[in-house]
Write an enzyme that holds these catalytic residues in place. Structure first.
Site, PDB file in Angstrom:
ATOM      1  N   GLU A  74       0.818  -1.214   0.000  1.00 51.32           N
ATOM      2  CA  GLU A  74       0.000   0.000   0.000  1.00 51.32           C
ATOM      3  C   GLU A  74       0.854   1.268   0.000  1.00 51.32           C
ATOM      4  OE1 GLU A  74      -3.501   1.954   2.880  1.00 51.32           O
ATOM      5  OE2 GLU A  74      -2.083   0.497   3.691  1.00 51.32           O
ATOM      6  N   LYS A  87      -9.458   3.009  -1.866  1.00 53.50           N
ATOM      7  CA  LYS A  87      -9.769   2.517  -0.525  1.00 53.50           C
ATOM      8  C   LYS A  87     -11.073   3.120   0.013  1.00 53.50           C
ATOM      9  CE  LYS A  87      -7.200   1.797   3.826  1.00 53.50           C
ATOM     10  NZ  LYS A  87      -5.895   2.136   4.467  1.00 53.50           N
ATOM     11  N   CYS A 134      -5.589  -2.853   3.022  1.00 53.72           N
ATOM     12  CA  CYS A 134      -5.212  -2.742   4.439  1.00 53.72           C
ATOM     13  C   CYS A 134      -6.418  -2.786   5.379  1.00 53.72           C
ATOM     14  CB  CYS A 134      -4.382  -1.468   4.628  1.00 53.72           C
ATOM     15  SG  CYS A 134      -3.320  -1.478   6.098  1.00 53.72           S
TER      16      CYS A 134
END
Length: 266
Positions: free
Chosen positions: A47, A116, A150
């Site tokens: 990431e 995200k 994540c």
């Protein structure tokens, strides 16, 4: 249809606020990944590899519309005939900065993207970044796959949605820090078991400010068994998977057929 895939996960150190160093290091690791006797089919990154979490400077550091990232990785994918799930980068768009994953096929064509959805308050993401508004999916060798980033793995609803859409693989780039290694392993294992899919999670290593990152990139099979796991050092983690195992597991324990979604709606 090909069901066997060789994966290469680039568990790299990231210098916060230094895109030049990070692009250089990524390129070195990419060249190393394709230089072996058996070239990978899919290469995966961590990431925010271009900037790290230099959030106070993120507007000036972010890649405008991902142009630099796309140009470099599209060319590399085409030259080496590999799929790339390009971790995620800080991407500057007209309405702000996003934490975005891109994917490329063997021809270097765009295969999917994902920004995200769940921003991590413990690292102030919501103060500096914009949240995505759609799940991430792509096709690899004719098979459906999903993308999460994540913190997203703490939200089982998103992984299940991707699985219900047909995903057999779930890619998870991350910057997951100490001391939450137990959470990392447990959540990834749970996502694999409950959705009967492969989970490919590439974490960074190294230190940024007072935060240290433990690596432990992982590849899990649809039973939740660990196929490969890295340590805390900078490394390329290789793993071989066979996607036909997904169908085997889903047929043996028919979780999706036994769902009762009418009772789950809030």
């Amino acid at each position: 249809m090909t069901t066997a895939l060789r994966l290469a996960l680039l568990q790299m150190n990231i210098e916060a606020g230094n895109p030049e160093a990070n692009f250089g290091r990524l390129k070195e690791m990419l060249e190393e990944a394709v230089s072996g006797a058996k070239k990978p089919d899919v290469i995966v990154f961590p990431e925010m590899w271009n900037t790290g979490y230099a959030l106070t400077e993120i507007e000036s550091l972010a890649d405008k519309n991902g142009e630099r990232t796309k140009a470099m990785l599209s060319s590399f994918a085409k030259e080496h005939q590999v799929h790339i799930v390009a971790g995620s980068i800080a991407e500057a768009k007209s309405d702000g900065v996003y934490n975005t994953t891109y994917a490329f096929d063997r021809e270097g064509s765009a295969a999917g993207d994902y920004s995200k959805i769940h921003l991590f308050r413990l690292m102030d993401e919501e103060k500096y970044l914009q949240a995505g508004d759609k799940p991430g999916s792509l096709t690899i060798e004719g098979e459906q796959a999903g993308m999460m980033i994540c913190y997203d793995i703490r939200f089982p609803e998103l992984a299940r949605k991707l699985a219900l859409q047909g995903a057999k693989l779930l890619f998870v780039p991350a910057e997951w820090p100490h001391p939450r290694l137990h959470h990392w392993r447990t959540l990834l294992t749970a996502r694999a078991i409950e959705n009967q899919m492969f989970v490919i999670a590439c974490n960074r290593m190294g230190k940024s400010g007072d935060t240290s990152f433990f690596g432990h990139s992982m590849v899990l099979d649809p039973w939740g068994e660990t196929i490969a796991e890295a340590g805390e050092e900078e490394t390329i983690l290789y793993a071989d998977i066979d996607l036909s195992l997904v169908d085997t597991v889903r047929n043996k324990i028919p979780v999706f057929e036994d769902r009762r979604p009418a009772l789950y709606n809030e």
